[in-house]
Write a protein that holds these residues in place. Sequence first.
Motif, PDB file in Angstrom:
ATOM      1  N   PRO A   7      34.101  43.279  34.372  1.00 46.34           N
ATOM      2  CA  PRO A   7      35.028  42.246  34.894  1.00 46.34           C
ATOM      3  C   PRO A   7      34.838  42.051  36.400  1.00 46.34           C
ATOM      4  N   GLY A  60      38.271  40.361  47.388  1.00 48.21           N
ATOM      5  CA  GLY A  60      39.603  39.938  46.941  1.00 48.21           C
ATOM      6  C   GLY A  60      40.722  40.731  47.586  1.00 48.21           C
ATOM      7  N   THR A  61      40.478  42.006  47.827  1.00 50.05           N
ATOM      8  CA  THR A  61      41.507  42.859  48.429  1.00 50.05           C
ATOM      9  C   THR A  61      41.860  42.374  49.835  1.00 50.05           C
ATOM     10  N   MET A  64      44.243  39.633  49.456  1.00 52.02           N
ATOM     11  CA  MET A  64      45.580  40.151  49.111  1.00 52.02           C
ATOM     12  C   MET A  64      46.285  40.632  50.388  1.00 52.02           C
ATOM     13  N   PHE A  86      45.868  46.874  40.024  1.00 54.82           N
ATOM     14  CA  PHE A  86      45.878  45.882  41.098  1.00 54.82           C
ATOM     15  C   PHE A  86      47.285  45.567  41.573  1.00 54.82           C
ATOM     16  N   ARG A  89      47.866  48.188  43.875  1.00 49.97           N
ATOM     17  CA  ARG A  89      47.222  47.882  45.167  1.00 49.97           C
ATOM     18  C   ARG A  89      48.121  46.980  46.014  1.00 49.97           C
ATOM     19  N   VAL A 128      50.671  40.209  40.005  1.00 54.97           N
ATOM     20  CA  VAL A 128      49.268  40.013  39.643  1.00 54.97           C
ATOM     21  C   VAL A 128      49.245  39.147  38.388  1.00 54.97           C
ATOM     22  N   SER A 130      46.460  38.034  36.413  1.00 60.38           N
ATOM     23  CA  SER A 130      45.635  38.646  35.369  1.00 60.38           C
ATOM     24  C   SER A 130      45.331  40.073  35.827  1.00 60.38           C
ATOM     25  N   ASP A 159      48.347  37.506  42.940  1.00 62.51           N
ATOM     26  CA  ASP A 159      46.928  37.830  42.873  1.00 62.51           C
ATOM     27  C   ASP A 159      46.364  37.002  41.718  1.00 62.51           C
ATOM     28  N   VAL A 161      42.991  36.801  41.293  1.00 65.37           N
ATOM     29  CA  VAL A 161      41.578  37.177  41.420  1.00 65.37           C
ATOM     30  C   VAL A 161      40.836  36.945  40.101  1.00 65.37           C
ATOM     31  N   THR A 162      41.442  37.334  38.963  1.00 69.05           N
ATOM     32  CA  THR A 162      40.733  37.067  37.696  1.00 69.05           C
ATOM     33  C   THR A 162      41.463  36.036  36.824  1.00 69.05           C
ATOM     34  N   GLN A 184      33.691  36.612  43.223  1.00 68.32           N
ATOM     35  CA  GLN A 184      32.806  37.288  42.253  1.00 68.32           C
ATOM     36  C   GLN A 184      33.371  37.434  40.851  1.00 68.32           C
ATOM     37  N   LYS A 185      34.357  36.594  40.504  1.00 66.33           N
ATOM     38  CA  LYS A 185      34.937  36.696  39.153  1.00 66.33           C
ATOM     39  C   LYS A 185      34.711  35.355  38.444  1.00 66.33           C
TER      40      LYS A 185
HETATM   41  N1  PLP Z   1      42.841  41.958  41.973  1.00 64.93           N
HETATM   42  C1  PLP Z   1      42.313  41.915  40.742  1.00 64.93           C
HETATM   43  C2  PLP Z   1      43.155  41.422  39.620  1.00 64.93           C
HETATM   44  C3  PLP Z   1      40.996  42.350  40.525  1.00 64.93           C
HETATM   45  O1  PLP Z   1      40.465  42.301  39.291  1.00 64.93           O
HETATM   46  C4  PLP Z   1      40.240  42.822  41.609  1.00 64.93           C
HETATM   47  C5  PLP Z   1      38.864  43.320  41.413  1.00 64.93           C
HETATM   48  O2  PLP Z   1      38.479  43.753  40.348  1.00 64.93           O
HETATM   49  C6  PLP Z   1      40.850  42.843  42.874  1.00 64.93           C
HETATM   50  C7  PLP Z   1      42.136  42.404  43.023  1.00 64.93           C
HETATM   51  C8  PLP Z   1      40.128  43.364  44.057  1.00 64.93           C
HETATM   52  O3  PLP Z   1      39.097  42.540  44.395  1.00 64.93           O
HETATM   53  P1  PLP Z   1      37.879  43.098  45.264  1.00 64.93           P
HETATM   54  O4  PLP Z   1      37.249  44.196  44.471  1.00 64.93           O
HETATM   55  O5  PLP Z   1      37.055  41.857  45.380  1.00 64.93           O
HETATM   56  O6  PLP Z   1      38.429  43.570  46.551  1.00 64.93           O
END
Ligand code: PLP
Length: 352
Positions: A7, A60-61, A64, A86, A89, A128, A130, A159, A161-162, A184-185
């Motif tokens: 993923p 992505g972090t 965030m 996440f 995170r 988040v 996904s 978030d 990101v996915t 990158q997703k």
């Molecule tokens: N949030 C989600 C839902 C993620 O899937 C990811 C990465 O897998 C991230 C945040 C963190 O992204 P990155 O690894 O690009 O910092």
Amino acid sequence: MDWLLTPGPVRLHPKALEALARPQLHHRTGPAREVFLKARGLLKEAFRTEGEVLILTGSGTLAMEALVTNLFAPGERVLVPVYGKFSERFYEIALEAGLDVHRLDLPYGRVPRPEDVARKGYRGLLLVHSETSTGALADLPALSGAFKAENPEGLVGADMVTSLLLSEVALEAFGVDAAASGSQKGLMCPPGLGFVALSPRALEGLRPRGYYLNLARELKAQREGESAWTPAINLVRAVAAVLEEVLPRLKEHLALKAWQNGLLYGVGEEKGLKGVPEVRSPAVAAFYLPKGAAYGAVKEAFARRGAVIAGGQGPLKGRIFRLSLMGAYDRYEALGAAALFREVLDEILPAS
Ligand code: PLP
């Protein structure tokens, strides 16, 4: 063929590969500004916002963290449901940013319900969409509605990101004020860019701080097609090229991604595996490991067939495995991946 079934990072889109093969642009020139403005415009369309999308060089972090530190001031009270790695995170970032963070623990695999977040007295809610670590998809419109009914001045940060380009996303229509994502997703580009989408309401309430990650400074530069610091302009060009290709047929693309993920769940279920999430995100398929099979053995069985997969994170480490077709796979390649998965399960499952 190499099967990148993780993923993220994912198999690159041909348009991204083509864009990356082009000569270097200098970021403070007309052609680079054109590329930057085009990417920002297309990202606005992808997030479905009337506000702004900022492109940051990082993962992505980083996006965030930029969202949290520029939307909330130290000491402000925010609610953070934790239902995967996440969302955990987001909680850690909010703590680090000096916010008054209220953590709400839920079992990994579950998603928050509206009644979980219908609590008064908060400036913000961080969610988040996904949860890639469990494969779960949260109902953002319902959660935002329940939170804002109790906190009309509150801001919801998400978030995505996915979920961007994988599930339906619509910033203001979802009641989301700011969202973070990355290259990158679902965008099928290499890692290296983070995006922060800001609704008109978030733009009004911005509390910028920090130096490199100061979104007020970025806004000023990015409105002119530049960024405050040297951007990964080659990646910006790749993102623009992919979005230009995918956005005009987004509906079909989302349907394909959902069908492909369903295909993976179908194979797992046919062989008796149990899925992890209570509500499935189309970005990733997460399964509990079959009885008696260690993650290392499953990973190895995929690796012998040229495939890379992902394991569990946090409390799910050593208990689950995850597969994803969110990269640039067409219908027939997905059927090939499903056949490969079936073969792996036939090998590792005891004959009945
Ligand atoms: N949030 C989600 C839902 C993620 O899937 C990811 C990465 O897998 C991230 C945040 C963190 O992204 P990155 O690894 O690009 O910092």
